[in-house]
Design a protein around this motif. Structure first.
Motif, PDB file in Angstrom:
ATOM      1  N   MET A   1     115.992  47.702  81.902  1.00  0.00           N
ATOM      2  CA  MET A   1     116.498  46.506  82.591  1.00  0.00           C
ATOM      3  C   MET A   1     117.668  46.921  83.449  1.00  0.00           C
ATOM      4  O   MET A   1     118.409  47.849  83.081  1.00  0.00           O
ATOM      5  CB  MET A   1     116.971  45.443  81.583  1.00  0.00           C
TER       6      MET A   1
ATOM      7  N   ASP B   1     121.444  46.201  85.167  1.00  0.00           N
ATOM      8  CA  ASP B   1     122.659  45.611  84.571  1.00  0.00           C
ATOM      9  C   ASP B   1     122.619  44.085  84.650  1.00  0.00           C
ATOM     10  O   ASP B   1     123.005  43.387  83.718  1.00  0.00           O
ATOM     11  CB  ASP B   1     123.910  46.114  85.305  1.00  0.00           C
TER      12      ASP B   1
ATOM     13  N   THR C   1     120.228  42.738  82.068  1.00  0.00           N
ATOM     14  CA  THR C   1     120.802  42.848  80.708  1.00  0.00           C
ATOM     15  C   THR C   1     121.854  41.761  80.500  1.00  0.00           C
ATOM     16  O   THR C   1     121.937  41.154  79.426  1.00  0.00           O
ATOM     17  CB  THR C   1     121.412  44.249  80.490  1.00  0.00           C
TER      18      THR C   1
ATOM     19  N   THR D   1     121.604  38.791  77.678  1.00  0.00           N
ATOM     20  CA  THR D   1     122.676  38.571  76.692  1.00  0.00           C
ATOM     21  C   THR D   1     123.151  37.111  76.742  1.00  0.00           C
ATOM     22  O   THR D   1     123.331  36.462  75.710  1.00  0.00           O
ATOM     23  CB  THR D   1     123.850  39.533  76.962  1.00  0.00           C
TER      24      THR D   1
ATOM     25  N   PRO E   1     118.756  48.072  76.622  1.00  0.00           N
ATOM     26  CA  PRO E   1     119.074  46.678  76.989  1.00  0.00           C
ATOM     27  C   PRO E   1     118.829  45.694  75.849  1.00  0.00           C
ATOM     28  O   PRO E   1     119.572  44.705  75.708  1.00  0.00           O
ATOM     29  CB  PRO E   1     118.157  46.373  78.173  1.00  0.00           C
TER      30      PRO E   1
ATOM     31  N   GLY F   1     121.761  43.316  74.299  1.00  0.00           N
ATOM     32  CA  GLY F   1     121.626  41.852  74.205  1.00  0.00           C
ATOM     33  C   GLY F   1     121.829  41.397  72.774  1.00  0.00           C
ATOM     34  O   GLY F   1     122.514  40.398  72.512  1.00  0.00           O
TER      35      GLY F   1
ATOM     36  N   ALA G   1     126.280  51.134  78.464  1.00  0.00           N
ATOM     37  CA  ALA G   1     125.625  49.836  78.732  1.00  0.00           C
ATOM     38  C   ALA G   1     126.351  48.720  77.988  1.00  0.00           C
ATOM     39  O   ALA G   1     126.510  47.606  78.514  1.00  0.00           O
ATOM     40  CB  ALA G   1     124.165  49.901  78.305  1.00  0.00           C
TER      41      ALA G   1
ATOM     42  N   THR H   1     128.140  45.758  80.135  1.00  0.00           N
ATOM     43  CA  THR H   1     127.644  44.375  80.000  1.00  0.00           C
ATOM     44  C   THR H   1     128.747  43.476  79.449  1.00  0.00           C
ATOM     45  O   THR H   1     128.923  42.333  79.911  1.00  0.00           O
ATOM     46  CB  THR H   1     126.397  44.333  79.083  1.00  0.00           C
TER      47      THR H   1
END
Ligand code: URA
Length: 440
Positions: free
Chosen positions: A50, A52, A55, A59, A178, A182, A220, A224
């Motif tokens: 995924m 950014d 993701t 989330t 990802p 999440g 990541a 995120t």
């Protein structure tokens, strides 16, 4: 928009829109997207990944699927830590009281052990009477009064994660950056935190076996978190060998108390202080991480962190006298030594094998409903670097049920690698990753 088209687009490498991701996740929760379609979607994400932006949306949607903890009555910066899980990882029991004693408010939402890794809630529940199931208002009260709480996740938080995780668990889609991001961040954001420190474990006993994959996950997670306005720092820490000298619920509580009392194994002490220091820094209580580390060391040395731990145990209904007198904790009826077959040095202890041995003794669970035995586990007598003669003890197995003992002893013996040369001492702390830019 149909689930079929969205799966097809992801399968073929397209970037999905926010509406498409929302359609999949919300539709799945509402029963409009079937389990088999969500499974196919998760596998497509596993292979394609995924962006950014995707993701971030995933989330947000997972977070929005449930309730959030209302900690508005708690004054001060609320900071938690999250570990990706390891063997002998009792760090939360040290970190939370150290950070709280230094002035951080710590609403820690923890999990239970599954497979070869242990869970903080299981360790804590080996303290007689201690409860981890509290309503949101009670968590706020505990954090307000004691400075910390360690509780389980309420079923209302991020239900999308629970449903999706159950599918990932049976479709070989757990190890997907990802989806992990999440899953972890939706639950952490639901706790209304001001900042988060992530302990991403690397090595045999960890979820991420290589430095490269662990670094990718850590990057990541912080990127995120930043996009969602949550300041976060990630520490990559070594999980090739078990942390500290004990594995097993009550045994690990005793070790955490030793560290809070100023003793205990140096790796547990140092890693806990490094993580607590980052929490203190992110809470804005010290201007630089080095000063935060000095503050963390001070509250450990002067006994105030131990005092917080004692108050926390009492506030959550546990036997606080066990903190000063660990003989009040459950103990296994039997012990058996595992001895060295030859003279030499311990060059490695395989954390995965030790975790599996502990699981086989009954300290962990293979399915979420398995009962656990709080007393069993093992003590490492000869850590990595120790010199041993033939017949010297390497470890002591603490056991109750005779069924698993022979296999556990074999596993523990096989987990120790012996060599002629003393290995170079290594720090558990591999690197610290900070977000390059802050959300405006
Ligand atoms: N821990 C979580 O909470 N979620 C994952 O997906 C993996 C580890």
């Amino acid at each position: 928009m149909t689930a079929y088209e969205i799966i097809l687009r992801k399968r073929d490498g397209d970037e999905l829109s926010s509406d498409e991701i929302r359609f999949m996740v919300e539709g799945f929760l509402a029963g409009d997207v079937a389990d088999y379609q969500m499974s196919a979607f998760l596998m497509a994400v596993f292979f394609v990944g995924m962006t950014d932006a995707e993701t971030e949306t995933l989330t947000r949607v997972m977070l929005g699927s449930g309730a959030t903890l209302d900690l508005s009555r708690v004054e001060g910066a609320k900071v938690d830590k999250h570990s990706t899980g390891g063997v002998g990882d009792k760090l939360s029991l040290v970190i939370a009281p150290v950070a709280a004693a230094a002035g951080v408010r710590v609403p820690m939402i923890s999990g239970r052990g599954l497979g070869h890794t242990g869970g903080t809630l299981d360790k804590l529940e080996s303290i007689p009477g201690l409860k981890t199931d509290f309503a949101s208002g009670d968590v706020a009260r505990l954090v307000d009064e004691v400075g910390m709480a360690i509780v389980g996740q309420s079923p209302e938080v991020a239900p999308a994660d629970r449903r999706m995780y159950a599918l990932r668990d049976v479709t070989a889609t757990i190890e997907c950056v990802p989806l992990i991001v999440g899953s972890i961040l939706s639950k952490k954001l639901a706790a209304g935190l001001d900042a988060l420190v992530l302990d991403v474990k690397v090595g045999r006993g960890a979820f991420m076996g290589t430095l490269e994959t662990a670094r990718r996950l850590a990057q990541a997670l912080i990127a995120t978190a930043d996009r969602l306005g949550l300041p976060a720092v990630a520490l990559l820490t070594d999980m090739e060998s078990p942390l500290g000298r004990t594995v097993g619920n009550a045994l690990e509580v005793v070790e955490a108390i030793d560290v809070l009392s100023g003793g205990g194994p140096p790796d547990v002490r140092e890693t806990s202080l490094a993580i607590a220091a980052r929490m203190i820094h992110l809470a804005g209580l010290e201007p630089v991480p080095a000063a935060a580390l000095v503050r963390a060391e001070a509250v450990l040395t002067d006994g105030s962190a131990l005092g917080v731990f004692e108050r926390f145990v009492a506030a959550q209904g546990g036997d606080a006298a066990a903190v000063r007198d660990p003989s009040r904790l459950p103990r296994a009826a039997n012990t058996r030594e595992v001895v060295s077959p030859r003279p030499g040095h311990v060059v490695a202890i395989d954390a995965l094998e030790i975790g599996l041995a502990s699981l086989g003794l009954g300290a962990g669970r293979t399915t979420v409903d398995d009962p656990i035995d709080p007393a069993v586990g093992l003590e490492i007598v000869a850590p990595v670097g120790a010199a041993v003669s033939a017949g010297d003890p390497l470890a002591v197995v603490h056991w109750n049920d005779p069924t698993g003992i022979a296999a556990a002893v074999d596993r523990v013996g096989a987990a120790f690698a012996l060599g002629d040369e003393r290995p170079e001492p290594r720090s558990r702390l591999i690197e610290v990753l900070e977000c390059e830019h802050r959300a405006p």
